[in-house]
Design a protein around this motif. Structure first.
Motif, PDB file in Angstrom:
ATOM      1  N   THR A 158       2.899   7.569  -6.184  1.00 32.05           N
ATOM      2  CA  THR A 158       4.426   6.926  -6.091  1.00 32.05           C
ATOM      3  C   THR A 158       4.785   7.096  -4.693  1.00 32.05           C
ATOM      4  OG1 THR A 158       5.322   9.110  -6.595  1.00 32.05           O
ATOM      5  CG2 THR A 158       4.452   7.722  -8.514  1.00 32.05           C
ATOM      6  N   ARG A 159       4.338   7.660  -3.548  1.00 30.26           N
ATOM      7  CA  ARG A 159       5.082   7.895  -2.428  1.00 30.26           C
ATOM      8  C   ARG A 159       4.432   7.262  -1.337  1.00 30.26           C
ATOM      9  NH1 ARG A 159       6.082  14.184  -1.079  1.00 30.26           N
ATOM     10  NH2 ARG A 159       7.050  13.142   0.653  1.00 30.26           N
ATOM     11  N   GLN A 160       5.110   6.012  -0.822  1.00 28.80           N
ATOM     12  CA  GLN A 160       4.357   5.050   0.155  1.00 28.80           C
ATOM     13  C   GLN A 160       3.855   5.793   1.308  1.00 28.80           C
ATOM     14  OE1 GLN A 160       4.137   1.454  -0.559  1.00 28.80           O
ATOM     15  NE2 GLN A 160       2.886   1.711   1.071  1.00 28.80           N
ATOM     16  N   GLU A 161       4.578   6.681   1.918  1.00 28.19           N
ATOM     17  CA  GLU A 161       4.429   7.289   3.094  1.00 28.19           C
ATOM     18  C   GLU A 161       3.008   8.017   3.017  1.00 28.19           C
ATOM     19  OE1 GLU A 161       7.083  10.259   1.012  1.00 28.19           O
ATOM     20  OE2 GLU A 161       6.829   7.943   1.240  1.00 28.19           O
TER      21      GLU A 161
ATOM     22  N   VAL B 159       0.426   7.249   0.981  1.00 29.11           N
ATOM     23  CA  VAL B 159      -0.457   6.432   0.802  1.00 29.11           C
ATOM     24  C   VAL B 159      -0.872   5.796   2.253  1.00 29.11           C
ATOM     25  CG1 VAL B 159      -0.988   4.123  -0.116  1.00 29.11           C
ATOM     26  CG2 VAL B 159      -0.065   5.862  -1.655  1.00 29.11           C
ATOM     27  N   ASP B 160       0.117   5.536   2.889  1.00 25.95           N
ATOM     28  CA  ASP B 160      -0.035   4.765   4.214  1.00 25.95           C
ATOM     29  C   ASP B 160      -0.739   5.874   5.130  1.00 25.95           C
ATOM     30  OD1 ASP B 160       1.205   2.345   3.430  1.00 25.95           O
ATOM     31  OD2 ASP B 160       3.093   2.973   4.544  1.00 25.95           O
TER      32      ASP B 160
ATOM     33  N   GLN C 139       5.551   3.555 -12.866  1.00 20.77           N
ATOM     34  CA  GLN C 139       5.417   3.794 -11.354  1.00 20.77           C
ATOM     35  C   GLN C 139       4.148   4.374 -10.916  1.00 20.77           C
ATOM     36  OE1 GLN C 139       7.357   3.514  -8.632  1.00 20.77           O
ATOM     37  NE2 GLN C 139       9.406   2.704  -9.396  1.00 20.77           N
TER      38      GLN C 139
ATOM     39  N   TYR D  38       2.445   0.712 -10.603  1.00 21.43           N
ATOM     40  CA  TYR D  38       2.897   0.261  -9.124  1.00 21.43           C
ATOM     41  C   TYR D  38       2.272   1.340  -8.214  1.00 21.43           C
ATOM     42  CZ  TYR D  38       6.619  -1.997 -11.298  1.00 21.43           C
ATOM     43  OH  TYR D  38       7.350  -3.002 -12.039  1.00 21.43           O
TER      44      TYR D  38
ATOM     45  N   ARG E 154      -0.102  -0.213  -5.081  1.00 19.29           N
ATOM     46  CA  ARG E 154       0.449   0.546  -3.825  1.00 19.29           C
ATOM     47  C   ARG E 154      -0.804   0.948  -3.113  1.00 19.29           C
ATOM     48  NH1 ARG E 154       3.990   3.522  -5.401  1.00 19.29           N
ATOM     49  NH2 ARG E 154       5.834   2.427  -4.729  1.00 19.29           N
TER      50      ARG E 154
ATOM     51  N   SER F 261      -3.366  -2.022  -2.609  1.00 19.17           N
ATOM     52  CA  SER F 261      -3.268  -2.807  -1.244  1.00 19.17           C
ATOM     53  C   SER F 261      -3.115  -2.172   0.330  1.00 19.17           C
ATOM     54  CB  SER F 261      -1.712  -3.253  -1.475  1.00 19.17           C
ATOM     55  OG  SER F 261      -1.308  -4.040  -2.510  1.00 19.17           O
ATOM     56  N   ALA F 262      -3.030  -0.806   0.222  1.00 21.09           N
ATOM     57  CA  ALA F 262      -3.438  -0.046   1.441  1.00 21.09           C
ATOM     58  C   ALA F 262      -4.507   0.172   1.750  1.00 21.09           C
ATOM     59  CB  ALA F 262      -2.641   1.227   1.277  1.00 21.09           C
TER      60      ALA F 262
END
Length: 244
Positions: free
Chosen positions: A74-77, A79-80, A123, A127, A131, A134-135
């Motif tokens: 749930t945390r984009q940072e 995952v990136d 989430q 999502y 997320r 996609s990464a």
């Protein structure tokens, strides 16, 4: 992460690198264990890195290397950061198992206006999987190979009309729709996208009384290890296709 980044030399033979989210316990842990038994390098994703490290130590004697990585889908940072680390360390990702989950709201009602659990389930299940996928897709596209497995549930099938688990059921149904859509987009790319129902397994989430977690995990590992040409855009349980 549990170790410094390293770049794999170009001369290193091809091997499989797998990422499993929500893997420090239950179904995810067993999936990580079985993938490692197949000789894959397994990145064991856990929101709490200490719990992930503890889980990875249990698999220290497995044939494939198991490495704990911090991952809250749930945390984009996060995952990136993980995607960049995998690129630098391995230069590839071959298998992604979207297993992170929860929100098994057995007694909740669809008429209840409190959407807290529903938002949390979406989430994480929809999502979060979206997320993370996609990464990681660029790491699969560069080699023209990938096996993406979205852990779903039979209760998300359109023919299931039970009143229970409304947030869990709805979010997994949405995950099924995402699975079909992404599979259609990636048709012919060498990357397969399938949903797997592990059945009712005896875990902290599923509760006592279910079948052994090893049996449920085996169906996920089967989909994660499909040889080419492999089916895509399907819904499976125990290696057999079931209806959406």
């Amino acid at each position: 992460m549990s170790r410094p980044a390293r770049r794999v030399p170009a001369s290193t033979p091809v091997y499989r690198v797998a990422l499993v989210s929500g893997a420090n316990r239950g179904l995810g842990f067993e999936v990580a264990s079985q993938l490692s038994e197949r000789g894959m390098t397994v990145l064991l994703g856990a929101r709490d890195l200490d719990k992930g490290l503890h889980a990875a130590r249990k698999l220290a004697s497995a044939p494939g290397e198991v490495i704990a990585v911090q991952l809250d889908v749930t945390r984009q940072e996060q995952v990136d950061t993980l995607a960049r680390w995998i690129e630098v360390t391995y230069g590839r990702l071959d298998v992604l198992v979207n297993n992170a989950g929860g929100y098994y709201d057995h007694d909740a009602l669809a008429s209840d206006g409190d959407l807290t659990r529903a938002l949390g389930a979406m989430q994480t299940h929809l999502y979060g999987s979206w997320r993370l996928t996609s990464a990681m897709l660029p790491l699969m596209r560069r080699h023209g190979y990938g096996r993406i497995v979205n852990v779903s549930s039979g209760c998300a099938a359109s023919a299931s009309n039970d009143r229970h688990c409304v947030a869990y059921r709805t979010s997994k149904s949405a995950l099924n729709a995402y699975t079909r859509t992404l599979a259609a987009e990636l048709e012919g790319s060498g990357i397969t996208v399938n949903a797997v129902c592990p059945g009712w397994v005896a875990t902290d989430l599923g509760g006592a009384g279910g079948r052994p977690v090893s049996v449920g995990a085996a169906g996920v590992v089967w989909a994660a290890s499909l040889p080419a040409p492999a089916p895509t855009g399907r819904f499976f349980r125990d290696g057999k296709q079931i209806a959406w």
